[in-house]
Design a protein around this motif. Structure first.
Motif, PDB file in Angstrom:
ATOM      1  N   GLY A   1       0.803  -1.223   0.000  1.00  0.00           N
ATOM      2  CA  GLY A   1       0.000   0.000   0.000  1.00  0.00           C
ATOM      3  C   GLY A   1       0.833   1.268   0.000  1.00  0.00           C
ATOM      4  N   TYR A   2       2.040   1.191  -0.515  1.00  0.00           N
ATOM      5  CA  TYR A   2       2.973   2.332  -0.486  1.00  0.00           C
ATOM      6  C   TYR A   2       2.379   3.582  -1.139  1.00  0.00           C
ATOM      7  CZ  TYR A   2       7.273   4.996  -1.317  1.00  0.00           C
ATOM      8  OH  TYR A   2       8.235   5.983  -1.361  1.00  0.00           O
TER       9      TYR A   2
ATOM     10  N   PRO B   1      -3.492   6.355  -5.229  1.00  0.00           N
ATOM     11  CA  PRO B   1      -4.285   5.224  -4.743  1.00  0.00           C
ATOM     12  C   PRO B   1      -4.719   4.213  -5.803  1.00  0.00           C
ATOM     13  CG  PRO B   1      -5.528   7.284  -4.616  1.00  0.00           C
ATOM     14  CD  PRO B   1      -4.112   7.653  -4.905  1.00  0.00           C
TER      15      PRO B   1
ATOM     16  N   GLU C   1      -2.028   0.550  -8.590  1.00  0.00           N
ATOM     17  CA  GLU C   1      -2.024  -0.897  -8.843  1.00  0.00           C
ATOM     18  C   GLU C   1      -3.148  -1.316  -9.791  1.00  0.00           C
ATOM     19  OE1 GLU C   1      -1.009  -3.779  -5.818  1.00  0.00           O
ATOM     20  OE2 GLU C   1      -0.502  -2.174  -4.414  1.00  0.00           O
TER      21      GLU C   1
ATOM     22  N   GLU D   1       1.257 -10.552  -3.064  1.00  0.00           N
ATOM     23  CA  GLU D   1       1.233  -9.133  -2.729  1.00  0.00           C
ATOM     24  C   GLU D   1       2.624  -8.551  -2.992  1.00  0.00           C
ATOM     25  OE1 GLU D   1      -0.408  -9.301   1.344  1.00  0.00           O
ATOM     26  OE2 GLU D   1      -2.076  -8.174   0.496  1.00  0.00           O
TER      27      GLU D   1
ATOM     28  N   GLN E   1      -0.818   4.389  -1.406  1.00  0.00           N
ATOM     29  CA  GLN E   1      -2.210   4.562  -0.975  1.00  0.00           C
ATOM     30  C   GLN E   1      -2.634   6.034  -0.934  1.00  0.00           C
ATOM     31  OE1 GLN E   1      -2.982   2.178   2.429  1.00  0.00           O
ATOM     32  NE2 GLN E   1      -5.184   2.434   2.345  1.00  0.00           N
TER      33      GLN E   1
END
Length: 324
Positions: A31-32, A38, A41, A142, A34
């Motif tokens: 979640g770097y 956001p 990905e 992940e 986020q």
């Protein structure tokens, strides 16, 4: 006493910080993006799907692109850089057959429109490799993010660091160990050969001149040698052969079955039977329902952390083929 307590408290804080830093030693985290980007990905996944849905065979080259990046200078996107005054990694002989750069460029372009100057090419490459494998029914994993892009790419370093298809088991183990990867990682990541193709030149010597006397490699199944000779004539540099015949578009355990049958295409595939630990894994993974998919995901996460640049190191390239 109060002063002593403050000193002790300070020491505790220092130890806690050190422990936290060690736990995130690579500077990568889930979640770097986020807060900063956001949708990064999902944008990469959508772009990758657009290509893989039309050409599933691109999954193998995209996986290989990530592998070849990480083994030279770490996972810093240096394999994506074009040559300038000096020759870059992508022009080294082992990398001349790399492809899929256009997928990375398309994903980068899409991400740049949403979040200019935020997401690195190295992170995009790691995500595309994961997404392309999962899209052909392989495992997913992940991907911790936060890689920065390197500014250096040298042909000589690619030659010095990439494992060769002609390597024996000793050379393979040394090569992987130099990257912080163990013997199990070697056996597991070799399973990436379950998808994709290879040029005849990468294994032709096993068919026609193994010891320099016009002989074939005795460790190879003679019936398989005969089949390959029909496809690959001496000196053939253009013909492509399936790495995992009959299953080269599907991410499965079939590669390991082939190795047990002495039908691994490269010397480096056959070499897995020359070590007790890698041989045991090959036979274990050749059984349907093995832990290969889970193991591959774990080794890919581990490989994706090799030599990464984080924090203020490197840069976030605007275009993956050029430094800023």
């Amino acid at each position: 006493m109060v002063v002593g307590q403050r000193v002790f408290l300070f020491q505790l804080i220092v130890v806690a910080v050190l422990v936290l830093n060690h736990g995130n030693v690579h500077g990568l985290k889930l979640g770097y993006y986020q807060k900063t980007c956001p949708n990064a990905e999902s944008i990469v996944r959508k772009t990758t799907y657009g290509f893989i849905s039309r050409a599933p065979t691109l999954a193998a080259p995209l996986l290989r692109l990530h592998f070849h990046d990480c083994f030279v200078r770490g996972c810093d996107g240096s394999v994506l850089l074009n040559s300038t005054k000096s020759q870059a990694e992508r022009d080294a002989v082992p990398n001349l057959s790399l492809r899929g750069y256009h997928v990375i460029d398309a994903a980068k372009s899409a991400v740049e429109k949403a979040c200019p100057g935020v997401v690195s090419c190295a992170d995009i490459l790691a995500l595309v490799a994961r997404d392309s494998v999962s899209m052909i029914h392989g495992p997913s994993w992940e991907v911790p993010l936060g890689r920065r892009d390197g500014r250096i790419s040298r042909l000589s370093e690619a030659l010095a660091n990439l494992p060769s298809p002609f390597f024996n088991i000793t050379q393979l183990k040394q090569n992987f160990a130099a990257k912080g990867l163990n013997v199990k990682d070697l056996a597991v990541l070799s399973g990436g050969h379950t998808i994709g193709t290879s040029h005849c030149v990468a294994f032709g010597i096993r068919l026609y001149n193994f010891t320099g006397r016009g002989d074939t490699d005795p460790s190879m199944d003679p019936k398989y040698v005969a089949q390959l000779k029909k496809k690959c004539k001496p000196g053939d540099t253009t013909t492509l052969v399936e790495m995992d015949p009959g299953s080269f578009k599907t991410f499965d355990e079939a590669y390991y079955t082939l190795v047990t049958e002495r039908r691994g295409l490269f010397e480096s595939d056959a070499a897995l039977l020359k070590d007790a630990e890698t041989k045991a894994y090959v036979y274990q993974a050749s059984v349907h329902g093995s832990t290969f998919a889970k193991d591959f995901a774990a080794s890919m996460v581990k490989m994706g952390k090799v030599g990464v640049l984080t924090g203020n190191q490197g840069e976030i390239r605007k275009h993956c083929a050029f430094v800023n």
